[in-house]
Write a protein that holds these residues in place. Sequence first.
Motif, PDB file in Angstrom:
ATOM      1  N   SER A   5       0.826  -1.199   0.000  1.00  0.00           N
ATOM      2  CA  SER A   5       0.000   0.000   0.000  1.00  0.00           C
ATOM      3  C   SER A   5       0.867   1.258   0.000  1.00  0.00           C
ATOM      4  O   SER A   5       0.603   2.216  -0.734  1.00  0.00           O
ATOM      5  N   GLU A   6       1.920   1.268   0.806  1.00  0.00           N
ATOM      6  CA  GLU A   6       2.843   2.406   0.845  1.00  0.00           C
ATOM      7  C   GLU A   6       3.608   2.546  -0.473  1.00  0.00           C
ATOM      8  O   GLU A   6       3.832   3.659  -0.949  1.00  0.00           O
ATOM      9  N   LEU A   7       4.009   1.427  -1.065  1.00  0.00           N
ATOM     10  CA  LEU A   7       4.758   1.464  -2.325  1.00  0.00           C
ATOM     11  C   LEU A   7       3.954   2.087  -3.454  1.00  0.00           C
ATOM     12  O   LEU A   7       4.507   2.746  -4.335  1.00  0.00           O
ATOM     13  N   ARG A   8       2.654   1.859  -3.439  1.00  0.00           N
ATOM     14  CA  ARG A   8       1.801   2.411  -4.498  1.00  0.00           C
ATOM     15  C   ARG A   8       1.700   3.928  -4.429  1.00  0.00           C
ATOM     16  O   ARG A   8       1.361   4.575  -5.411  1.00  0.00           O
ATOM     17  N   GLY A   9       2.003   4.502  -3.278  1.00  0.00           N
ATOM     18  CA  GLY A   9       1.995   5.953  -3.137  1.00  0.00           C
ATOM     19  C   GLY A   9       3.239   6.572  -3.744  1.00  0.00           C
ATOM     20  O   GLY A   9       4.194   5.893  -4.108  1.00  0.00           O
ATOM     21  N   GLU A  10       3.218   7.887  -3.834  1.00  0.00           N
ATOM     22  CA  GLU A  10       4.331   8.602  -4.468  1.00  0.00           C
ATOM     23  C   GLU A  10       5.508   8.859  -3.542  1.00  0.00           C
ATOM     24  O   GLU A  10       6.602   9.175  -4.001  1.00  0.00           O
ATOM     25  N   ARG A  11       5.308   8.712  -2.245  1.00  0.00           N
ATOM     26  CA  ARG A  11       6.349   9.113  -1.295  1.00  0.00           C
ATOM     27  C   ARG A  11       7.457   8.080  -1.104  1.00  0.00           C
ATOM     28  O   ARG A  11       8.538   8.418  -0.646  1.00  0.00           O
ATOM     29  N   VAL A  12       7.215   6.829  -1.424  1.00  0.00           N
ATOM     30  CA  VAL A  12       8.225   5.786  -1.243  1.00  0.00           C
ATOM     31  C   VAL A  12       8.965   5.569  -2.561  1.00  0.00           C
ATOM     32  O   VAL A  12       8.349   5.377  -3.607  1.00  0.00           O
ATOM     33  N   ASN A  13      10.290   5.618  -2.490  1.00  0.00           N
ATOM     34  CA  ASN A  13      11.124   5.365  -3.668  1.00  0.00           C
ATOM     35  C   ASN A  13      11.731   3.968  -3.581  1.00  0.00           C
ATOM     36  O   ASN A  13      11.761   3.349  -2.519  1.00  0.00           O
ATOM     37  N   ILE A  14      12.239   3.514  -4.712  1.00  0.00           N
ATOM     38  CA  ILE A  14      12.866   2.199  -4.794  1.00  0.00           C
ATOM     39  C   ILE A  14      14.246   2.350  -5.410  1.00  0.00           C
ATOM     40  O   ILE A  14      14.412   3.015  -6.439  1.00  0.00           O
ATOM     41  N   ALA A  15      15.231   1.717  -4.765  1.00  0.00           N
ATOM     42  CA  ALA A  15      16.567   1.629  -5.349  1.00  0.00           C
ATOM     43  C   ALA A  15      16.815   0.169  -5.693  1.00  0.00           C
ATOM     44  O   ALA A  15      16.510  -0.730  -4.913  1.00  0.00           O
ATOM     45  N   CYS A  16      17.328  -0.054  -6.877  1.00  0.00           N
ATOM     46  CA  CYS A  16      17.658  -1.410  -7.326  1.00  0.00           C
ATOM     47  C   CYS A  16      19.108  -1.411  -7.771  1.00  0.00           C
ATOM     48  O   CYS A  16      19.503  -0.585  -8.607  1.00  0.00           O
ATOM     49  N   ALA A  17      19.881  -2.315  -7.194  1.00  0.00           N
ATOM     50  CA  ALA A  17      21.304  -2.434  -7.522  1.00  0.00           C
ATOM     51  C   ALA A  17      22.025  -1.092  -7.350  1.00  0.00           C
ATOM     52  O   ALA A  17      22.862  -0.713  -8.150  1.00  0.00           O
ATOM     53  N   GLY A  18      21.645  -0.349  -6.296  1.00  0.00           N
ATOM     54  CA  GLY A  18      22.328   0.891  -5.971  1.00  0.00           C
ATOM     55  C   GLY A  18      21.845   2.128  -6.701  1.00  0.00           C
ATOM     56  O   GLY A  18      22.385   3.207  -6.498  1.00  0.00           O
ATOM     57  N   ARG A  19      20.811   1.991  -7.537  1.00  0.00           N
ATOM     58  CA  ARG A  19      20.311   3.143  -8.284  1.00  0.00           C
ATOM     59  C   ARG A  19      18.849   3.395  -7.942  1.00  0.00           C
ATOM     60  O   ARG A  19      18.029   2.475  -8.018  1.00  0.00           O
ATOM     61  N   VAL A  20      18.542   4.641  -7.609  1.00  0.00           N
ATOM     62  CA  VAL A  20      17.158   5.001  -7.337  1.00  0.00           C
ATOM     63  C   VAL A  20      16.428   5.094  -8.678  1.00  0.00           C
ATOM     64  O   VAL A  20      16.900   5.747  -9.614  1.00  0.00           O
ATOM     65  N   LEU A  21      15.299   4.422  -8.760  1.00  0.00           N
ATOM     66  CA  LEU A  21      14.531   4.400 -10.001  1.00  0.00           C
ATOM     67  C   LEU A  21      13.688   5.665 -10.134  1.00  0.00           C
ATOM     68  O   LEU A  21      12.964   6.035  -9.209  1.00  0.00           O
ATOM     69  N   ALA A  22      13.760   6.316 -11.284  1.00  0.00           N
ATOM     70  CA  ALA A  22      12.935   7.494 -11.542  1.00  0.00           C
ATOM     71  C   ALA A  22      11.466   7.098 -11.622  1.00  0.00           C
ATOM     72  O   ALA A  22      10.587   7.829 -11.190  1.00  0.00           O
ATOM     73  N   ASP A  23      11.200   5.918 -12.190  1.00  0.00           N
ATOM     74  CA  ASP A  23       9.846   5.373 -12.285  1.00  0.00           C
ATOM     75  C   ASP A  23       9.891   3.968 -11.699  1.00  0.00           C
ATOM     76  O   ASP A  23      10.386   3.036 -12.337  1.00  0.00           O
ATOM     77  N   LYS A  24       9.378   3.815 -10.491  1.00  0.00           N
ATOM     78  CA  LYS A  24       9.510   2.531  -9.800  1.00  0.00           C
ATOM     79  C   LYS A  24       8.776   1.397 -10.498  1.00  0.00           C
ATOM     80  O   LYS A  24       9.111   0.240 -10.310  1.00  0.00           O
ATOM     81  N   THR A  25       7.812   1.719 -11.359  1.00  0.00           N
ATOM     82  CA  THR A  25       7.091   0.657 -12.071  1.00  0.00           C
ATOM     83  C   THR A  25       7.945   0.027 -13.169  1.00  0.00           C
ATOM     84  O   THR A  25       7.542  -0.964 -13.768  1.00  0.00           O
ATOM     85  N   THR A  26       9.133   0.587 -13.425  1.00  0.00           N
ATOM     86  CA  THR A  26      10.044   0.010 -14.420  1.00  0.00           C
ATOM     87  C   THR A  26      11.013  -0.990 -13.795  1.00  0.00           C
ATOM     88  O   THR A  26      11.940  -1.450 -14.468  1.00  0.00           O
ATOM     89  N   LEU A  27      10.802  -1.336 -12.528  1.00  0.00           N
ATOM     90  CA  LEU A  27      11.680  -2.269 -11.826  1.00  0.00           C
ATOM     91  C   LEU A  27      11.913  -3.532 -12.654  1.00  0.00           C
ATOM     92  O   LEU A  27      10.961  -4.137 -13.160  1.00  0.00           O
ATOM     93  N   ALA A  28      13.169  -3.905 -12.792  1.00  0.00           N
ATOM     94  CA  ALA A  28      13.553  -5.127 -13.502  1.00  0.00           C
ATOM     95  C   ALA A  28      14.769  -5.718 -12.805  1.00  0.00           C
ATOM     96  O   ALA A  28      15.895  -5.629 -13.298  1.00  0.00           O
TER      97      ALA A  28
END
Length: 80
Positions: free
Chosen positions: A41-64
């Motif tokens: 639920s928190e991830l779907r909001g705009e306030r939580v960011n995601i970093a993958c392999a050390g890089r913060v994703l500009a668009d978290k829905t592009t996670l791969a």
Amino acid sequence: MAITILFLGPLRDLATSDSIAVDAPLDWAGLIAAVPDAVASELRGERVNIACAGRVLADKTTLAAVDGDEIALLPPVSGG
């Protein structure tokens, strides 16, 4: 091999864990399915960011994420 998902700050409290390991590969839908509902639920909001392999994703829905990647769930930062 697996992907490690790290829960930081208040997300750790919601997850009741520091981290979990999930099978690779992992995309946005897989991440939402893998984490507890309260975290999702928190991830779907705009306030939580995601970093993958050390890089913060500009668009978290592009996670791969692939084998060996670490995903950090980054809650908003407060302070002064």
